[in-house]
Write an enzyme that holds these catalytic residues in place. Structure first.
Site, short mmCIF file in Angstrom:
data_model
loop_
_atom_site.label_atom_id
_atom_site.label_comp_id
_atom_site.label_asym_id
_atom_site.label_seq_id
_atom_site.Cartn_x
_atom_site.Cartn_y
_atom_site.Cartn_z
N GLU A 213 -11.16 -0.87 10.52
CA GLU A 213 -10.10 -1.83 10.85
C GLU A 213 -9.55 -1.55 12.24
O GLU A 213 -9.26 -0.39 12.55
CB GLU A 213 -8.99 -1.76 9.82
CG GLU A 213 -9.48 -2.20 8.44
CD GLU A 213 -8.40 -2.21 7.35
OE1 GLU A 213 -7.22 -1.96 7.67
OE2 GLU A 213 -8.74 -2.48 6.21
N HIS B 44 -5.67 -7.16 6.48
CA HIS B 44 -4.92 -6.08 5.81
C HIS B 44 -3.42 -6.38 5.75
O HIS B 44 -2.60 -5.65 6.31
CB HIS B 44 -5.17 -4.73 6.50
CG HIS B 44 -4.83 -3.55 5.63
ND1 HIS B 44 -5.48 -2.36 5.72
CD2 HIS B 44 -3.91 -3.38 4.65
CE1 HIS B 44 -4.97 -1.49 4.85
NE2 HIS B 44 -4.00 -2.11 4.18
#
Ligand code: MLT
Length: 311
Positions: free
Chosen positions: A260, A278
């Protein structure tokens, strides 16, 4: 007074409150090399998921011994080497209760998005396309939802899905039934075979790797819908892409990624993937609750320690 470093953002009311309590709060994200220097000057660190607290950061903190507390403003502790921190006398704490509703609501939101093609209709309409005939969806009502893991978030998801008329199956690693008459405890294998929708609610286990890989996809019903708001590594992204391309998985919702921000272009541009970056815990309400819990953790663990030391 303590020096507190907040690296991934925090509710502003909580920041104000900490300052009112007399603490110095620095809100800034640092990359690893800079964090190794900065961490030496703080009594507490508050992180979400972006900052990774590994051995090298803890070793750097030990050089001055100032760091006494790490608070994970969230559920998972996978971005912190907890046992190494604790071995070095640093308390590690999280806020496990605050975000359950937020994550559960996003899971349900993604399920609706998958079932009714909302995610892709949004993209194609912006490109001037009117694909009314292509977007015949399905209803959640009457479908079977398999919940992998049955902690707080999963239970909140079950409550909401059940109210929508879904049948709930759940499984967990402990193998323990939780005594719910309205939900059915099944083995992982049975859950994979019987569910129309599967939502994952388990932490990532570094040693074991992905919980959902090629074998697990093979066991699933053809045309299953998969939702992952847990952790990126829980699903093998390569296996997911293969399952999407073969039609085994009708569509998938992905909020968390192996890396990420994700660089997996094949995944984030896939036509049958509903995406969010997220944001499971990112609601005003959850962040406010997390902020309050962080303050409690600091009061409990840091103020008391400072008082013990100073008086
Ligand atoms: C959590 O573990 O609660 C979330 O991943 C927190 C976050 O949004 O970073």
């Amino acid at each position: 007074m303590a020096r507190i470093l907040v690296t991934d953002g925090m509710d502003q009311e909580a920041v104000k409150e900490l300052k009112n309590l007399g603490h110095e709060v620095v809100e800034k994200h640092f990359e690893v090399e800079d964090l190794k220097e900065q961490v030496k000057n703080f009594d507490a660190l508050v992180v979400r998921s972006a900052t990774k607290i590994r051995k090298e950061i803890i070793d750097a903190a030990k050089e001055t011994d100032n760091l006494k507390l790490i608070v994970r403003a969230g559920v998972g502790l996978d971005n912190i080497d907890v046992s190494y921190a604790e071995e070095n006398g640093i308390i590690v704490s999280n806020t496990p209760k605050a975000s359950s509703s937020a994550v559960a609501e996003l899971a349900i939101g993604h399920m609706f998005s998958l079932a009714r093609n909302i995610y892709i209709a949004n993209v194609t309409m912006r490109n001037g396309e009117w694909n009314k005939k292509q977007y015949k969806g399905i209803e959640l009502s009457g479908k079977t939802l398999g919940l992998v893991g049955f902690g707080r978030i999963s239970k909140e998801t079950a409550k909401r899905a059940s109210a929508l008329g879904m049948k709930i199956l759940y499984t967990n690693r402990s193998g323990a039934k939780e005594g719910y008459d309205e939900y059915s405890y099944v083995s992982m294998e049975e859950l994979l075979k019987k569910s129309d929708f599967i939502s994952l609610h388990v932490p990532f286990n570094k040693e074991k790797g992905a919980l959902i890989g090629e074998n697990e996809f093979n066991m699933m019903k053809d045309g299953v819908y998969l939702v992952n708001l847990a952790r990126g590594g829980v699903v093998d992204e390569k296996a997911l892409l293969k399952a999407l391309d073969s039609g085994k998985v009708a569509a998938a919702a992905v909020d968390v990624f192996e890396k990420e921000p994700t660089e997996n272009k094949e995944l984030y541009t896939h036509k049958r993937v509903s995406l969010t970056p997220h944001i499971g815990a990112s609601t005003k309400e959850a962040q406010a609750r997390i902020g309050k819990e962080v303050i409690e953790k600091i009061k409990k663990n840091l103020d008391r320690r400072t008082a013990d030391v100073c008086c």
